[in-house]
Design a protein around this motif. Structure first.
Motif, PDB file in Angstrom:
ATOM      1  N   PHE A  64       0.946  -1.216   0.042  1.00 33.25           N
ATOM      2  CA  PHE A  64       0.037  -0.152  -0.019  1.00 33.25           C
ATOM      3  C   PHE A  64       0.670   1.361  -0.333  1.00 33.25           C
ATOM      4  CE2 PHE A  64      -1.759   3.473   2.058  1.00 33.25           C
ATOM      5  CZ  PHE A  64      -2.603   3.270   1.839  1.00 33.25           C
ATOM      6  N   SER A  65       2.012   1.285   1.485  1.00 32.43           N
ATOM      7  CA  SER A  65       2.829   2.873   1.135  1.00 32.43           C
ATOM      8  C   SER A  65       4.468   1.741   0.751  1.00 32.43           C
ATOM      9  CB  SER A  65       2.844   2.822   2.061  1.00 32.43           C
ATOM     10  OG  SER A  65       3.588   4.343   2.384  1.00 32.43           O
ATOM     11  N   ASN A  76       4.291   6.818   6.007  1.00 37.23           N
ATOM     12  CA  ASN A  76       4.116   6.576   4.969  1.00 37.23           C
ATOM     13  C   ASN A  76       3.781   7.842   4.379  1.00 37.23           C
ATOM     14  OD1 ASN A  76       1.283   7.437   7.423  1.00 37.23           O
ATOM     15  ND2 ASN A  76      -0.013   5.924   5.649  1.00 37.23           N
ATOM     16  N   GLY A 116      -1.161  -4.728  -1.834  1.00 34.01           N
ATOM     17  CA  GLY A 116      -1.912  -3.913  -0.358  1.00 34.01           C
ATOM     18  C   GLY A 116      -2.900  -2.572  -0.958  1.00 34.01           C
ATOM     19  N   THR A 117      -3.795  -2.213  -0.044  1.00 37.71           N
ATOM     20  CA  THR A 117      -4.604  -0.996   0.275  1.00 37.71           C
ATOM     21  C   THR A 117      -4.648  -0.943   1.742  1.00 37.71           C
ATOM     22  OG1 THR A 117      -6.702  -3.127   0.514  1.00 37.71           O
ATOM     23  CG2 THR A 117      -6.016  -2.424  -1.797  1.00 37.71           C
ATOM     24  N   SER A 118      -5.450  -0.248   2.225  1.00 38.38           N
ATOM     25  CA  SER A 118      -6.131   0.613   3.169  1.00 38.38           C
ATOM     26  C   SER A 118      -7.653   0.145   3.146  1.00 38.38           C
ATOM     27  CB  SER A 118      -5.110   0.871   3.794  1.00 38.38           C
ATOM     28  OG  SER A 118      -5.073   1.409   5.434  1.00 38.38           O
ATOM     29  N   HIS A 141      -9.475   4.738   4.452  1.00 39.06           N
ATOM     30  CA  HIS A 141      -9.566   6.158   5.706  1.00 39.06           C
ATOM     31  C   HIS A 141     -10.786   7.017   5.375  1.00 39.06           C
ATOM     32  CE1 HIS A 141      -4.663   5.138   3.939  1.00 39.06           C
ATOM     33  NE2 HIS A 141      -5.028   5.794   5.233  1.00 39.06           N
ATOM     34  N   TYR A 142     -11.504   6.810   6.416  1.00 42.03           N
ATOM     35  CA  TYR A 142     -11.052   5.994   7.852  1.00 42.03           C
ATOM     36  C   TYR A 142     -12.519   5.165   8.336  1.00 42.03           C
ATOM     37  CZ  TYR A 142      -7.024   8.680   8.847  1.00 42.03           C
ATOM     38  OH  TYR A 142      -6.168   9.128   8.052  1.00 42.03           O
ATOM     39  N   SER A 151      -8.729   2.245  -0.180  1.00 50.89           N
ATOM     40  CA  SER A 151      -7.500   2.905  -0.728  1.00 50.89           C
ATOM     41  C   SER A 151      -6.544   2.461  -1.144  1.00 50.89           C
ATOM     42  CB  SER A 151      -6.740   4.091   1.065  1.00 50.89           C
ATOM     43  OG  SER A 151      -7.542   4.751   1.259  1.00 50.89           O
TER      44      SER A 151
END
Length: 395
Positions: free
Chosen positions: A6-7, A186, A325-327, A329-330, A362
């Protein structure tokens, strides 16, 4: 199978050189490198004063304290933000008043703020979050600055995502009363852990500088380099331990030197995403109301709409299975147990935030992303959505 995080931190500049200089100096805590970092960061932003601290959370806390937020005061804060934006209000035993945001930008708008002021006329301060690197609508006759000035509300800008973000002919960090930046690992530039508070107000700067290190009236580096006895100082307030060590500032100096390259690299990835994902049924891309190059692009958050025929968590699992990879927010503040229970918050009162939350993902975004990786991400998203549609049709 590619593994795309992701980062990813880029430290290919002078980081090691500056760290070695600190180690050789024998002075590892707040000293000359931190002062140099503060000076150059202020110049980059176009602001009078910059004060380096050990996190953006520390900067937010110091900013509120400098604005004299006290027990029982109320502070506006948007629902779509990291918990730090709200928890610092509680540090001072004040109360957050959590507000909904605009769906397209995930940012608190002047219109939402004006309605909130009517409902909560006793609020003293606003924490405005420049989400993802996009600036809030601060300027102009109907901007947030004017709304707040008219109603006697001070502003703390949470710019954890917003370096380097420009609004009009100004950089975020030189606009409101206090602005707080993050240099977490990040972020668009990093010091490992760290943050910066900027202001054009000398009184705020002096207060923050004292309070960041135990309320001591003489900076430790100033004491060391002064011709007066180094042990002599006074404690003028019960301060905090929020200073940035020179080891961290050394990394920050190198990152600042490369910040324009980092920004261009992120912008390149954003343009790829915008082209590769444009017009796909079931995805809302992030809306940018300013020139693309004025946006910091810390995040590239998409929203999966009902037309995607796949739940957000399932989508994230599928992306992980193919090495992407992802995330998220929020998860909004009104869903966090502490705020939900203490302030009796209900999702129905935050329709835009709830709509964002249910579908937000994200995507990977960092400088110097490989074109093949970006292509793989875009094609994988299309494949996952196509499969989801086929599954619905087959049922």
């Amino acid at each position: 199978m590619p593994k795309i995080p992701f980062s990813k931190v880029s430290c290919s500049g002078s980081e090691l050189k500056y760290i070695k200089e600190v180690l050789k100096s024998g002075w590892l805590t707040t000293a000359g490198k931190t002062q140099e970092f503060e000076k150059l960061f202020a110049q980059k932003i176009g602001v009078k004063y910059a004060c380096a601290v050990n996190s953006c959370t520390a900067a937010l806390h110091l900013g509120l304290e400098a604005l004299n937020v006290k027990v029982g005061d109320k502070v506006f804060v948007p629902a779509m933000t990291f918990t730090a934006s709200a928890e610092v209000i509680r540090y001072l035993h004040a109360d957050p008043v959590i507000l909904d945001v605009d769906y397209d930008t995930r940012i608190l708008t002047p219109e939402i703020l004006e309605k909130a002021i009517i409902k909560h006329p006793d609020v003293k301060v606003l924490i405005i979050v420049h989400f993802g690197g996009h600036p809030a609508d601060m300027l102009g006759d109907n901007g947030i600055l004017k709304v707040c000035k008219k109603n006697g509300i001070r502003i703390v800008e949470d710019a954890a995502h917003a370096f380097p973000t420009r609004i009009g002919n100004q950089m975020i960090g030189s606009v409101g009363d206090v602005t707080c930046f993050s240099f977490y690992a990040n972020k668009t530039i990093t010091t490992g852990e760290g943050g910066m508070l900027t202001t054009n107000n000398e009184d705020i700067y002096k207060r923050v500088k004292v309070m960041r290190l135990h309320g001591i009236n003489r900076d430790i580096w100033d004491r060391f380099t002064s011709d007066k006895p180094s042990w002599e100082y006074d404690v003028v307030a019960p301060g905090y331990k929020y200073n940035m060590p020179d080891l961290n500032a050394a990394i920050g100096l190198a990152q600042l030197e490369d910040s324009d390259k980092f920004h261009m690299g992120r912008l390149r990835a954003v343009n790829f995403y915008r082209s590769g994902l444009q017009g796909i049924d079931g995805i809302d891309l992030p809306v940018c109301t300013i020139p693309l190059e004025d946006h910091a692009w810390h995040l590239f958050p998409i929203v999966l709409t009902p037309e995607a025929n796949i739940e957000r968590n399932t989508f994230i699992e599928r992306m992980a299975q193919i090495g992407i990879g992802t995330s998220v927010h929020y998860k909004p503040l009104y869903l966090m147990s502490y705020y939900k229970e203490r302030y009796d918050l209900k999702a129905i009162d935050f329709p835009n935030s709830e709509r964002i939350w249910k579908g937000t993902v994200s995507l990977p975004l960092f400088p110097f992303m490989d074109t093949d990786d970006l292509s793989f991400i875009c094609s994988s998203i299309k494949t996952i959505l196509k499969e989801a549609k086929l599954n619905v049709t087959s049922v």
